[in-house]
Structures are given as C-alpha cells and as structure tokens.
Design an enzyme around this catalytic site. Sequence first.
Site, PDB file in Angstrom:
ATOM      1  CB  CYS A 141      34.329  21.158 -18.510  1.00  0.00           C
ATOM      2  SG  CYS A 141      33.933  21.842 -20.079  1.00  0.00           S
TER       3      CYS A 141
HETATM    4  N1  SAJ Z   1      39.084  27.075 -10.851  1.00  0.00           N
HETATM    5  C1  SAJ Z   1      39.592  27.204  -9.558  1.00  0.00           C
HETATM    6  N2  SAJ Z   1      40.939  27.094  -9.369  1.00  0.00           N
HETATM    7  C2  SAJ Z   1      41.796  26.866 -10.421  1.00  0.00           C
HETATM    8  C3  SAJ Z   1      41.251  26.743 -11.724  1.00  0.00           C
HETATM    9  C4  SAJ Z   1      39.892  26.855 -11.919  1.00  0.00           C
HETATM   10  O1  SAJ Z   1      38.843  27.410  -8.599  1.00  0.00           O
HETATM   11  O2  SAJ Z   1      42.998  26.784 -10.197  1.00  0.00           O
HETATM   12  C5  SAJ Z   1      37.637  27.149 -11.044  1.00  0.00           C
HETATM   13  C6  SAJ Z   1      37.217  28.264 -11.965  1.00  0.00           C
HETATM   14  O3  SAJ Z   1      37.027  29.454 -11.234  1.00  0.00           O
HETATM   15  C7  SAJ Z   1      35.912  27.726 -12.541  1.00  0.00           C
HETATM   16  C8  SAJ Z   1      36.130  26.218 -12.563  1.00  0.00           C
HETATM   17  O4  SAJ Z   1      37.230  25.958 -11.677  1.00  0.00           O
HETATM   18  O5  SAJ Z   1      34.835  28.019 -11.687  1.00  0.00           O
HETATM   19  C9  SAJ Z   1      36.484  25.683 -13.954  1.00  0.00           C
HETATM   20  O6  SAJ Z   1      37.481  26.519 -14.443  1.00  0.00           O
HETATM   21  P1  SAJ Z   1      38.444  26.082 -15.685  1.00  0.00           P
HETATM   22  O7  SAJ Z   1      39.606  27.036 -15.662  1.00  0.00           O
HETATM   23  O8  SAJ Z   1      38.737  24.649 -15.628  1.00  0.00           O
HETATM   24  O9  SAJ Z   1      37.600  26.490 -16.947  1.00  0.00           O
HETATM   25  P2  SAJ Z   1      36.562  25.655 -17.812  1.00  0.00           P
HETATM   26  O10 SAJ Z   1      35.438  25.149 -17.000  1.00  0.00           O
HETATM   27  O11 SAJ Z   1      36.231  26.530 -18.974  1.00  0.00           O
HETATM   28  O12 SAJ Z   1      37.413  24.395 -18.276  1.00  0.00           O
HETATM   29  C10 SAJ Z   1      37.861  24.332 -19.607  1.00  0.00           C
HETATM   30  C11 SAJ Z   1      38.020  22.870 -19.856  1.00  0.00           C
HETATM   31  N3  SAJ Z   1      38.144  22.608 -21.271  1.00  0.00           N
HETATM   32  C12 SAJ Z   1      37.598  21.441 -21.741  1.00  0.00           C
HETATM   33  O13 SAJ Z   1      36.944  20.688 -21.059  1.00  0.00           O
HETATM   34  C13 SAJ Z   1      37.829  21.151 -23.155  1.00  0.00           C
HETATM   35  C14 SAJ Z   1      39.267  22.333 -19.161  1.00  0.00           C
HETATM   36  O14 SAJ Z   1      39.576  21.024 -19.663  1.00  0.00           O
HETATM   37  C15 SAJ Z   1      40.438  23.214 -19.413  1.00  0.00           C
HETATM   38  O15 SAJ Z   1      41.577  22.669 -18.720  1.00  0.00           O
HETATM   39  C16 SAJ Z   1      40.128  24.583 -18.860  1.00  0.00           C
HETATM   40  O16 SAJ Z   1      39.056  25.088 -19.692  1.00  0.00           O
HETATM   41  C17 SAJ Z   1      41.324  25.518 -18.952  1.00  0.00           C
HETATM   42  O17 SAJ Z   1      42.453  25.006 -18.807  1.00  0.00           O
HETATM   43  O18 SAJ Z   1      41.082  26.721 -19.082  1.00  0.00           O
END
Ligand code: SAJ
Length: 419
Positions: free
Chosen positions: A260
């Site tokens: 995403c």
């Molecule tokens: N990450 C960082 N720093 C942060 C947060 C995340 O480096 O502060 C990295 C994570 O390690 C990962 C990537 O970013 O590699 C994405 O992480 P994510 O927490 O955004 O997780 P996802 O990819 O599962 O994103 C989903 C998304 N859901 C949808 O698209 C419906 C996102 O919109 C959500 O906000 C996110 O989950 C969430 O909040 O957990």
Amino acid sequence: ATIGVVGLGYVGLPLAVEKAKAGYNVIGFDVQEEKVNKVNNGENYIGDVIPADLEELVQSGKLKATSDYSFIKEVDALAICVPTPLDIYKQPNMKYVESSAKAIAENFTKGTLVVLESTTYPGTTEELIKPILEEAGLTCGKDFFLAYSPERVDPGNKDFNTKNTPKVVGGMTSACTKVAATMYRSVLEGDVHEVSSPAVAEMEKLLENTFRNINIALANEMAILCNKMGIDVWEVIDAAATKPYGFMPFYPGPGLGGHCIPIDPWYLTWKAREYNYHTKLIETAGEINDSMPDFVVQRCMEILNEQGKALKGAKILVLGVAYKKDIDDYRESPVLPILNKLTEFGADWIAVDPHVKEFRLDNSFYATKELTEQLLENADLTVIATNHSGFNYEMISEYAKAIFDTRNTTISNKGYNKL
Ligand code: SAJ
C-alpha cells in the site's frame, strides 16, 4: 439478495464473509482455482477471517466461490477487490480491474450495483470501468449503478476490521451513491460517508496513504540528519509526541515495505502527468524512503569499521525479512535491497524470520534460520531489520558481538547502535 465479490484476497474474502454474515447469499469470484477450492472447502487462508465463520457460512450455503464468471448473472451487487500493482516503471497495471469489468459486462443484468474497491488513480471508475460496463448496452445510473469505495483493510489490525472501519462511497450519480451506501450500511457497522463522485473517493484513499508515506519519509530524513549530528532521533520523536495537538509520531526505519504505502502515491504521480503537473513532494519522499536500505548498509560499514573490520567478508546476521513486525508478508520489504547490497559489498549474511520461513530474492529462494546463541556469537554484526515480538531480545543483547537496531527495539537503551 445475492452479492458477488470479485477477488478473494485480503480485501475480498473478509468482505465476502461480512456480507454473508449480514444475511446475503454471497458468491466469491476468483481466477485462482486454489482460492476457490479452499473457500468451498471452508478452508480459511486470510488472517483477518475467523475460520469458524467461513466454515459455517460455506456449510450453510450462504457463501460459495467459483471461477465461472457467468454466475455474475445471479448477483444484485458486486464489489471488485482485485490487485492494482505497479509495473517496474511505477506505472499502474490495471489488467486485473479491466478483466474483471469485462467479465461483469459480459454477464451482468439490469439493476446490478458495481463497486470498485481496489486502490487506483483518480478517474479509474469513470474513465475505465464505466465505458466497459456500458458496452453491455445498459445506461449507468438507470440500468445499473456504479460507485467507488476504497478498501481500508489493515491486515492484522486487532482494533479496526472490515466491519467497523468507516467507509467512503462515491457514485457516478446520486442514485448510484445512494444504492451503494445502502448496501454497505446493511453490511457494515462503521459510518458510511457519502461523497459526490468516484473521483473524490479515489483521491481520498490516495491522500490517506500518501500522507503516511510522506510523514515516514520525514522521519527517515530526520534519522539521517540526527545520525550526522549525534542526536538520538527516537528521543526527539518521543519528545515531539508529547505535543497533544497538531502532531502525530511516525518513525524512521530501514525503508518502506508493503503493497500500500510505497505503492499508492505513484498512482497520483502517474495521473498528475496527464495534467502536466509534477508531484515534487511525493517523488522526493519516495527517493528518501527508497534511500534507506543504502543508509542502513552504510551504517553497517561504519559500525564494522569502528571495530577495525571491513564489510567485505563480514558475517552479518539479519533479523527480520517481513516488511513490518509480526506478519509473514515480505512484499516490497526493504530488507530485500539491504540483503542485495550486503552481497554486493562482499558480506556473508544469514536471515532469520520466524514468520517468513523462506523468501525469494531476485531469482533465488532462501530459507530463514532459527535464531540461536551460536548464530549471534558467530556474526560480526547483528542487524535488527524487523521488530518481530517473537525475537528473544535478551538473548540478542547478551550474545551478539555488535548490534545495529533499525527499529528502536527494547534493547536499544543498552547503548547499541541504532538508526
Ligand atoms: N513504517 C515506518 N515508519 C512508520 C510506519 C510505518 O517505517 O512510522 C513502515 C513499515 O515498517 C512498513 C511500511 O512503512 O514497512 C508500511 O507500514 P504500515 O504501518 O503503513 O502498514 P501497511 O503497509 O500494512 O499499511 C496499512 C494501510 N492500510 C490500507 O491501505 C487500507 C495503511 O493505510 C494503514 O494506515 C496502515 O496499514 C496502518 O495504519 O497500520
């Protein structure tokens, strides 16, 4: 009434289960026989679905799956939940959406509601889907209803799931919006927020995830700068997070993974070109996030050099392959480019990940190892790339010769090197 869900992945299967639990007869459509057979055998394969629910719904005949799209004739409403990946030039690949729309157009009947849920560029519903469906000779808003409603499934999230997460819906006409919103309200318990067009709904989804991407890039840039200035970026972020309004913390990491956050902003960049607009901020954020694997390897080299060792020939133990903690998904994981760069510099690496038993790196498959004291003692440097809860951090801090912690885990307060 009968509802169809096209695409039985991490979005489609939970949605199909929720619709069947709400009392609809549900037909799940997927081109992968394996998924169709698993559903029809009541075999769950999506973490967010309760296995007992799936079994019960299949046994009671409320939910069935097929790869025969002619059954679309039987449905009153359809949600399209198929992948919208980018190709290697970061161009949207719409083939799954297009083939689903074509299959629907060949089989759908008057009065059917079609809702696209896959994340995509603004304009997809009106410019791509609508013409394909109208080829069937039916008029949108009169003979059939068409809307866009972004999926907001966050795999593994214990608090927010398909049923309780607010839903945005935008129809081609006000009638389309109403019909779609009514369907969702009969299935979901979260707020259903109506907007004036599919483009608004398509764009708001991209804003949600681009917002996240850019703020993570800011955290990453702060990490790079703080490292150069000898300031602990994690302490800085925790201090900033004491501000009770107008700030929310994001954290630096080894890079951006998942299907995403690193992907969605490029739909905007790609579509913006059509309007001769260059999304400078999005592209710069992408460059910063994409540079983190290089930064991690650079830091590994510095840490080894401080011990009089070279990266070349060093034994590196990499803990974590998944793109974020406690999941088994390593799509777009930044650990993959980190491993490739370590190889390029002549380091010998071993990967450990209790959730990812084996992974594909370019054209080879690698098995991950069990974390042991031996592995920690033999490694010149242990890199914590994914902060899985299952890692024994006490053992790591006791037996590792040197540590580079990219996730500020519990042991980072013991003076180890961190991002
Ligand atoms: N990450 C960082 N720093 C942060 C947060 C995340 O480096 O502060 C990295 C994570 O390690 C990962 C990537 O970013 O590699 C994405 O992480 P994510 O927490 O955004 O997780 P996802 O990819 O599962 O994103 C989903 C998304 N859901 C949808 O698209 C419906 C996102 O919109 C959500 O906000 C996110 O989950 C969430 O909040 O957990």
